[in-house]
Design an enzyme around this catalytic site. Sequence first.
Site, short mmCIF file in Angstrom:
data_model
loop_
_atom_site.label_atom_id
_atom_site.label_comp_id
_atom_site.label_asym_id
_atom_site.label_seq_id
_atom_site.Cartn_x
_atom_site.Cartn_y
_atom_site.Cartn_z
N LYS A 52 0.84 -1.20 0.00
CA LYS A 52 0.00 0.00 0.00
C LYS A 52 0.88 1.25 0.00
CE LYS A 52 -3.91 -2.36 2.06
NZ LYS A 52 -4.56 -2.85 3.25
N GLN A 96 -5.00 -1.94 9.50
CA GLN A 96 -4.81 -3.23 8.84
C GLN A 96 -5.42 -4.34 9.69
OE1 GLN A 96 -3.42 -3.61 5.67
NE2 GLN A 96 -4.19 -5.68 5.89
N ASP A 119 -11.37 2.88 3.74
CA ASP A 119 -11.64 1.46 3.54
C ASP A 119 -13.15 1.23 3.36
OD1 ASP A 119 -9.68 -0.42 3.29
OD2 ASP A 119 -9.33 -0.68 5.44
#
Length: 282
Positions: A52, A96, A119
């Site tokens: 990422k 995460q 997200d």
Amino acid sequence: MSKIINGKEIGQQIREDVAKRVEAVKAKGVTPGLAVILVGDNPASKTYVANKQKSCAAIGVHSELIKLPSTTTEQQLVEEIAKLNDAPHIHGILVQLPLPKHIDEDTIIAAIAPAKDVDGFSPVSVGKMMLGQDTFLPCTPYGVMKLLEYSGVEIAGKHAVVVGRSHIVGKPMGQLLLQKDATVTYTHSKTPDLPAMTKQADIIIAAVGRPNFITKEHVKEGAVVIDVGINRNEENKLCGDVDFASVEPIVSKITPVPGGVGPMTITMLLENTVKSAENTLK
Ligand code: NDP
């Protein structure tokens, strides 16, 4: 048009457009910024996070990694998120997953300010998505929608069968297809006679997490098959949820693994981060 939907190529095309949007916001004095929080030492998570960050750097998005020990308490993590919620140079916050067992994921996701929830997992983002309101869409299903769009797959009026109903893939996937006027069937581990359901599908989305689970017995001739799965087979080789070798000959379109849905997830994360930066200029 090719039968194989090339996620690498489509992802690259979208990233080039996103890079132009990065330049445009930078010209107005805003550098898009993504904060990634990694708790503990899960090796797979470390790889995802590194990818990422690399992808951010490639298109000029600022990224910072907040590494916390696995002993971090839920309260400490919430406080870290609160700091980032208030940080003007950060436009996207990503925690995460998975988190260590003693930390409640729902509590953590809900702590992220909806304006920075790139997200698209928070209850506010999910609620807005359900209502068809403008929000950050969850990156993997959003990426699948882009794959379908860029490959010219017609969705309206088609029967889409989603295999899997997780919060991050299956459920939002069905919702996004519904918004584009597909007739959607959700299937899951309690669905009796899965092949009877998937055989009816014009579009199959496999998000199961089982290597080569969808075989040609599940698929109608001419269907479009999107394989979200990322698994390791017995030889420890990367494979999807779809038995590509038996399914590919009978479909009209199919995504490979790797090189299908995978590259789209990070692409859409970049898009969401830039969108968030653009929102601050409105
Ligand atoms: P989950 O384990 O959260 O969900 C799996 C789903 O599959 C569940 O809804 C489960 O049903 C269903 N399922 C399990 N067994 C069967 C069965 N025998 N028949 C029908 N349905 C079944 O997984 P995720 O949704 O998080 O991920 C799915 C896959 O996608 C994984 O391989 C994951 O690695 C991959 N993935 C890929 C991403 C990418 O960027 N390409 C991003 C995210 C995930 P039930 O609810 O009844 O248990």
